[in-house]
Design a protein around this motif. Structure first.
Motif, PDB file in Angstrom:
ATOM      1  N   UNK A 363     -52.263 -49.045  32.579  1.00 22.16           N
ATOM      2  CA  UNK A 363     -51.400 -49.816  33.468  1.00 22.16           C
ATOM      3  C   UNK A 363     -52.293 -50.443  34.541  1.00 22.16           C
ATOM      4  N   UNK A 364     -51.764 -51.440  35.270  1.00 19.54           N
ATOM      5  CA  UNK A 364     -52.596 -52.012  36.321  1.00 19.54           C
ATOM      6  C   UNK A 364     -52.036 -51.825  37.728  1.00 19.54           C
ATOM      7  N   UNK A 365     -50.739 -51.501  37.839  1.00 20.76           N
ATOM      8  CA  UNK A 365     -50.204 -51.216  39.180  1.00 20.76           C
ATOM      9  C   UNK A 365     -49.344 -49.951  39.133  1.00 20.76           C
ATOM     10  N   UNK A 366     -49.129 -49.355  40.291  1.00 22.31           N
ATOM     11  CA  UNK A 366     -48.370 -48.102  40.369  1.00 22.31           C
ATOM     12  C   UNK A 366     -46.904 -48.323  39.987  1.00 22.31           C
ATOM     13  N   UNK A 367     -46.400 -49.552  40.105  1.00 23.18           N
ATOM     14  CA  UNK A 367     -44.995 -49.815  39.735  1.00 23.18           C
ATOM     15  C   UNK A 367     -44.721 -49.529  38.270  1.00 23.18           C
ATOM     16  N   UNK A 368     -45.767 -49.507  37.459  1.00 22.26           N
ATOM     17  CA  UNK A 368     -45.557 -49.265  36.034  1.00 22.26           C
ATOM     18  C   UNK A 368     -45.487 -47.771  35.703  1.00 22.26           C
ATOM     19  N   UNK A 369     -45.706 -46.934  36.729  1.00 27.25           N
ATOM     20  CA  UNK A 369     -45.808 -45.496  36.467  1.00 27.25           C
ATOM     21  C   UNK A 369     -44.467 -44.808  36.702  1.00 27.25           C
ATOM     22  N   UNK A 370     -44.109 -43.887  35.808  1.00 21.34           N
ATOM     23  CA  UNK A 370     -42.891 -43.093  35.973  1.00 21.34           C
ATOM     24  C   UNK A 370     -43.191 -41.683  36.457  1.00 21.34           C
ATOM     25  N   UNK A 371     -44.298 -41.119  36.022  1.00 18.08           N
ATOM     26  CA  UNK A 371     -44.586 -39.696  36.213  1.00 18.08           C
ATOM     27  C   UNK A 371     -44.756 -39.295  37.681  1.00 18.08           C
ATOM     28  N   UNK A 372     -44.000 -38.294  38.074  1.00 21.79           N
ATOM     29  CA  UNK A 372     -44.004 -37.823  39.472  1.00 21.79           C
ATOM     30  C   UNK A 372     -45.387 -37.318  39.893  1.00 21.79           C
ATOM     31  N   UNK A 373     -46.095 -36.687  38.970  1.00 22.19           N
ATOM     32  CA  UNK A 373     -47.419 -36.159  39.327  1.00 22.19           C
ATOM     33  C   UNK A 373     -48.356 -37.300  39.718  1.00 22.19           C
ATOM     34  N   UNK A 374     -48.374 -38.361  38.886  1.00 25.25           N
ATOM     35  CA  UNK A 374     -49.252 -39.501  39.175  1.00 25.25           C
ATOM     36  C   UNK A 374     -48.832 -40.217  40.459  1.00 25.25           C
ATOM     37  N   UNK A 375     -47.527 -40.400  40.642  1.00 27.56           N
ATOM     38  CA  UNK A 375     -47.048 -41.138  41.821  1.00 27.56           C
ATOM     39  C   UNK A 375     -47.396 -40.371  43.108  1.00 27.56           C
ATOM     40  N   UNK A 376     -47.152 -39.065  43.104  1.00 28.48           N
ATOM     41  CA  UNK A 376     -47.475 -38.278  44.309  1.00 28.48           C
ATOM     42  C   UNK A 376     -48.975 -38.302  44.600  1.00 28.48           C
ATOM     43  N   UNK A 377     -49.763 -38.179  43.545  1.00 30.03           N
ATOM     44  CA  UNK A 377     -51.222 -38.198  43.730  1.00 30.03           C
ATOM     45  C   UNK A 377     -51.665 -39.556  44.289  1.00 30.03           C
ATOM     46  N   UNK A 378     -51.070 -40.623  43.782  1.00 29.09           N
ATOM     47  CA  UNK A 378     -51.405 -41.978  44.242  1.00 29.09           C
ATOM     48  C   UNK A 378     -51.188 -42.082  45.756  1.00 29.09           C
ATOM     49  N   UNK A 379     -50.012 -41.636  46.199  1.00 24.69           N
ATOM     50  CA  UNK A 379     -49.715 -41.728  47.638  1.00 24.69           C
ATOM     51  C   UNK A 379     -50.638 -40.846  48.460  1.00 24.69           C
ATOM     52  N   UNK A 380     -50.896 -39.649  47.959  1.00 23.93           N
ATOM     53  CA  UNK A 380     -51.765 -38.738  48.693  1.00 23.93           C
ATOM     54  C   UNK A 380     -53.176 -39.318  48.816  1.00 23.93           C
ATOM     55  N   UNK A 381     -53.698 -39.842  47.715  1.00 21.41           N
ATOM     56  CA  UNK A 381     -55.077 -40.355  47.745  1.00 21.41           C
ATOM     57  C   UNK A 381     -55.197 -41.667  48.531  1.00 21.41           C
ATOM     58  N   UNK A 382     -54.127 -42.478  48.525  1.00 21.74           N
ATOM     59  CA  UNK A 382     -54.154 -43.680  49.372  1.00 21.74           C
ATOM     60  C   UNK A 382     -54.341 -43.265  50.828  1.00 21.74           C
ATOM     61  N   UNK A 383     -53.562 -42.242  51.243  1.00 20.64           N
ATOM     62  CA  UNK A 383     -53.687 -41.730  52.620  1.00 20.64           C
ATOM     63  C   UNK A 383     -55.087 -41.201  52.899  1.00 20.64           C
ATOM     64  N   UNK A 384     -55.696 -40.635  51.860  1.00 21.41           N
ATOM     65  CA  UNK A 384     -57.027 -40.057  52.061  1.00 21.41           C
ATOM     66  C   UNK A 384     -58.131 -41.113  52.026  1.00 21.41           C
ATOM     67  N   UNK A 385     -57.749 -42.376  51.778  1.00 16.82           N
ATOM     68  CA  UNK A 385     -58.736 -43.452  51.849  1.00 16.82           C
ATOM     69  C   UNK A 385     -59.336 -43.891  50.523  1.00 16.82           C
ATOM     70  N   UNK A 386     -58.847 -43.345  49.419  1.00 25.28           N
ATOM     71  CA  UNK A 386     -59.328 -43.832  48.113  1.00 25.28           C
ATOM     72  C   UNK A 386     -58.872 -45.275  47.914  1.00 25.28           C
ATOM     73  N   UNK A 387     -59.597 -46.043  47.110  1.00 19.29           N
ATOM     74  CA  UNK A 387     -59.138 -47.401  46.819  1.00 19.29           C
ATOM     75  C   UNK A 387     -58.078 -47.333  45.713  1.00 19.29           C
ATOM     76  N   UNK A 388     -57.200 -48.342  45.710  1.00 17.36           N
ATOM     77  CA  UNK A 388     -56.176 -48.429  44.670  1.00 17.36           C
ATOM     78  C   UNK A 388     -56.829 -48.447  43.299  1.00 17.36           C
TER      79      UNK A 388
END
Ligand code: GLO
Length: 539
Positions: A363-388
Motif C-alpha cells: 500500500x502507499x498510504x495509511x488510508x488503505x490499511x484496515x488492521x488495528x495493529x498497523x494503524x496504532x503503530x503508525x500513529x505511535x511512530x509518527x509521534x516518535x518522529x519516524x517518517x511516513x
C-alpha cells in the motif's frame, strides 16, 4: 500412541477474506461451505477457522462479544452446524479458534463488570487502582500504548494486553475458568475437531509483577482445562505461544502432561527482526540461522512434543514475498518453501492462498490499511518522529493486511471473492494469480502442495522419520535427510536467486517432488537453479 493430527495437514481460513456468498463484501460461512470441494481436492485433513463468533470487529473477530453465537456477517449457528457436517462428510475436521485471554468490551460479562466494583462480574476482568494518579505499571499493549485503560465511573484501570476493546479475562477467578470450559464443551458437542488457542501463553499472567507470558499458573490451568473439556476426546489442540523454546514447548505438549497436542513456536518467524526491537524493525534474514533454528526444533522435541510447521498465518506477511521472490521466481520460490516445510516432521499448516502462491499487497498510504495493529503503530511512530515513508515500508514488509486481502478465486471482478465491494482491497495481481488458473495449470504451485499432502498420506517416513540436517553445504542450501524403518529420503533446497551446487553423497532413487523439470544426476554434483528444491529417495 499415534493420533490423527500427527498425520494431518491443516488449512487455515480467515473467514472474512475467504468467500463471500451474499454480496456484502465480507466472506461468510456459506461461502466456506461452497469451497469445501476445492479443499478436499487439495487433500487437507482439518480447517483451522479463525474466529466466527459474534464480535464488534475491533480486531476482526479476535474480540468476541458472544462465544456461543455467530457473527451476523458470517451467517447463523445453523450455517455453522452445516459447515461442520459438510466438512466431516469430506473427512475434514473443523478446528475452532479459542480466544480466551480476553473478550470484547461488548461482551455481556464486561458490560456488567463496568457497572461497578460490587458487580458480580467485576472480578471476571483485571482491575487496579491508579498508582500516584497514573497507570498501575508500565505494561504495554501489543497494539501500542499502555495496557491499562482508565474507567472514569469507578476510578480504576482495566488491563488489555491487546486493544482497549479487548479487556483481559481474570483467569485467577475460578468462575471465569468454568465459563470458558462450559463454552468449550458447547462447541465440542457440536462435533468440532479441536481448538487453536489464541495467545494462550498469557493466561497465567501476574500483571502486578509485569509477568505476562508463561506465568506460574499457566500449565495448571491448561491441565485443568484438558480435564474439564477435551481431554477424553480425540481432538487436536494447538496453542499460540510466542517466545516458546523447545523446553517450554514440551511443557505444553508432552503427552504425559495432558495439556495440548502441539504449539506454534515463532523462533524462525522473528529472524528478520532486529535484536531486542519489535516486529516492525527489519533486518535481512540469515539463511544459516533459519536452518539452525528449524533443525533445532526438528530434533529437540523427541517423544515429548510435536511440531507444528508453518510459514504463514493471518498475522504474518506472505512467505513468498517475505523470504522468496514474488516476481521473477514466484512459482519456484513458493514451491521451494512448500517442499522444505512439508517434508519436515510435524503437522503442516497452510494459510489460505499460500497454496496458489498469493503475494503481499503493498500500500502507499495509511488510508488503505484496515488492521488495528498497523494503524496504532503508525500513529505511535509518527509521534516518535519516524517518517511516513519508513512506517509504510514496515507495514508493507510486516503488516497483517498482507495476508488478509481476499482469496483470489478467478479472474472475474474482485477475484470472484464477492459480487459486492470487498471489505479490504483485492491484490491487483488476481488476474494472473488465482485458483482457476492454478487448477488449469498442471505446473502450478497448487499441484505441488497437493503432491506434498499425498506424499505425507502415503509414506510413513514423512510423518515419523527422524530428521538430520546436512551441515556441509553452501549457506544458501538447506538440505536434510529423513529416515524411518530402513528407508531414507533426501530434501534439498536452494534458498537463493543464484545457482548453487550440492553434492549427492549417496546414490539417489525415485524423485518424489521437484520444482524444475530438469533431471537429476544419480550421484555427485548437482547444479541447483534459483530456488530449486526436490525430495528424493536414497537407494
Ligand atoms: C496473534 C493473534 C492475533 C490477535 C491477537 C488478539 O497474536 O492471532 O490475530 O489479534 O491474538 O486476539
Amino acid at each position: 500412541m499415534t493420533s490423527w493430527w500427527q498425520k494431518a495437514v491443516v488449512y487455515q481460513i480467515y473467514p472474512r477474506s475467504f468467500q463471500d456468498s451474499n454480496g456484502d463484501g465480507i466472506g461468510d460461512i456459506p461461502g466456506i461451505i461452497s469451497r469445501l470441494d476445492y479443499l478436499q481436492l487439495l487433500g487437507i485433513t482439518a480447517i483451522w477457522l479463525s474466529p466466527v463468533y459474534k464480535s464488534p470487529n475491533d480486531d476482526n473477530g479476535y474480540d468476541i462479544s458472544d462465544y456461543e453465537d455467530i457473527m451476523d456477517e458470517f451467517g447463523s449457528m445453523a450455517d455453522m452446524e452445516e459447515l461442520i457436517q459438510e466438512a466431516n462428510k469430506r473427512d475434514i475436521k473443523i478446528v475452532m479458534d479459542l480466544v480466551v485471554n480476553h473478550t470484547s468490551d461488548e461482551h455481556a460479562w464486561f458490560v456488567e463488570a463496568k457497572k461497578g466494583k460490587e458487580n458480580p462480574y467485576r472480578d471476571y476482568y483485571v482491575w487496579r487502582d491508579p498508582v500516584n494518579g497514573d497507570v498501575p505499571n508500565d505494561l504495554h499493549s501489543a497494539f501500542s500504548g499502555s495496557a491499562w485503560e482508565y474507567d472514569e465511573a469507578s476510578g480504576q484501570y482495566y488491563l488489555h494486553l491487546f486493544s482497549k476493546k479487548q479487556p483481559d479475562l481474570n483467569w485467577e477467578n475460578k468462575k471465569v475458568r468454568q465459563e470458558v470450559y462450559d463454552m468449550m464443551n458447547f462447541w465440542l458437542e457440536k462435533g468440532i475437531g479441536g481448538f487453536r488457542m489464541d495467545v494462550i501463553d498469557l493466561i497465567g499472567k501476574l500483571p502486578d509483577q509485569s509477568i505476562t507470558g508463561n506465568g506460574p499458573m499457566l500449565h495448571t490451568y491448561l491441565q485443568e482445562m484438558n480435564q474439564a473439556t477435551f481431554g477424553s476426546q480425540d481432538v487436536m489442540t494447538v496453542g499460540e505461544t510466542w517466545g516458546a523454546t523447545p523446553e517450554i514447548a514440551k511443557l505444553y505438549s508432552d503427552p504425559i502432561r495432558n495439556e495440548l497436542s502441539m504449539v506454534f513456536q515463532f523462533e524462525h518467524i522473528g529472524l528478520d527482526q532486529q535484536e531486542g526491537k519489535d516486529k516492525w524493525d527489519l533486518k535481512p534474514l540469515s539463511i544459516g540461522q533459519l536452518k539452525q533454528i528449524l533443525s533445532k526444533w526438528q530434533t529437540s522435541l523427541g517423544r515429548e512434543g510435536w511440531n507444528s510447521l508453518f510459514w504463514n498465518n493471518h498475522d504474518l506477511p506472505r512467505i513468498v514475498s517475505r523470504w522468496g521472490n514474488d516476481k521473477e521466481y514466484r512459482v519456484e520460490s513458493a514451491k521451494m518453501f512448500a517442499i522444505v516445510l512439508h517434508m519436515m516432521k510435524g503437522t503442516p499448516y497452510i494459510y489460505q492462498g499460500e497454496e496458489i502462491g498469493m503475494t503481499n499487497c503493498p500500500i502507499s498510504t495509511i488510508d488503505e490499511v484496515d488492521d488495528i495493529e498497523s494503524i496504532n503503530m503508525y500513529n505511535e511512530r509518527l509521534d516518535q518522529g519516524y517518517t511516513k515513508e519508513a512506517i509504510i515500508e514496515s507495514i508493507n514488509a510486516k503488516g497483517r493486511d498482507n495476508a488478509r486481502t481476499p482469496m483470489q478465486w478467478d479472474n472475474s471482478a474482485h477475484a470472484g471473492f464477492t459480487t459486492g465491494t470487498p471489505w479490504l482491497h483485492v491484490n491487483p495481481n488476481y488476474p494472473e494469480i488465482n485458483v482457476k488458473q492454478s487448477l488449469a495449470d498442471e505446473d502450478s504451485v497448487f499441484y505441488t502442495y497437493k503432491k506434498l499432502i499425498e506424499l505425507r498420506k502415503e509414506h510413513a517416513i514423512v510423518v515419523w522419520g527422524e530428521y538430520e540436517l546436512i551441515e556441509e553445504t553452501a549457506e544458501e542450501v538447506f538440505a536434510y535427510y529423513r529416515e524411518f524403518s530402513g528407508e531414507k529420503w533426501l530434501v534439498v533446497a536452494n534458498f537463493s536467486e543464484s545457482n548453487q551446487t550440492f553434492t549427492l553423497e549417496e546414490e539417489i532413487g525415485e524423485v518424489l517432488v521437484h520444482n524444475y523439470h530438469t533431471s537429476l544426476p544419480k550421484s555427485g554434483e548437482v547444479l541447483l537453479k534459483p530456488y530449486e528444491a526436490f525430495a528424493t529417495k536414497i537407494l
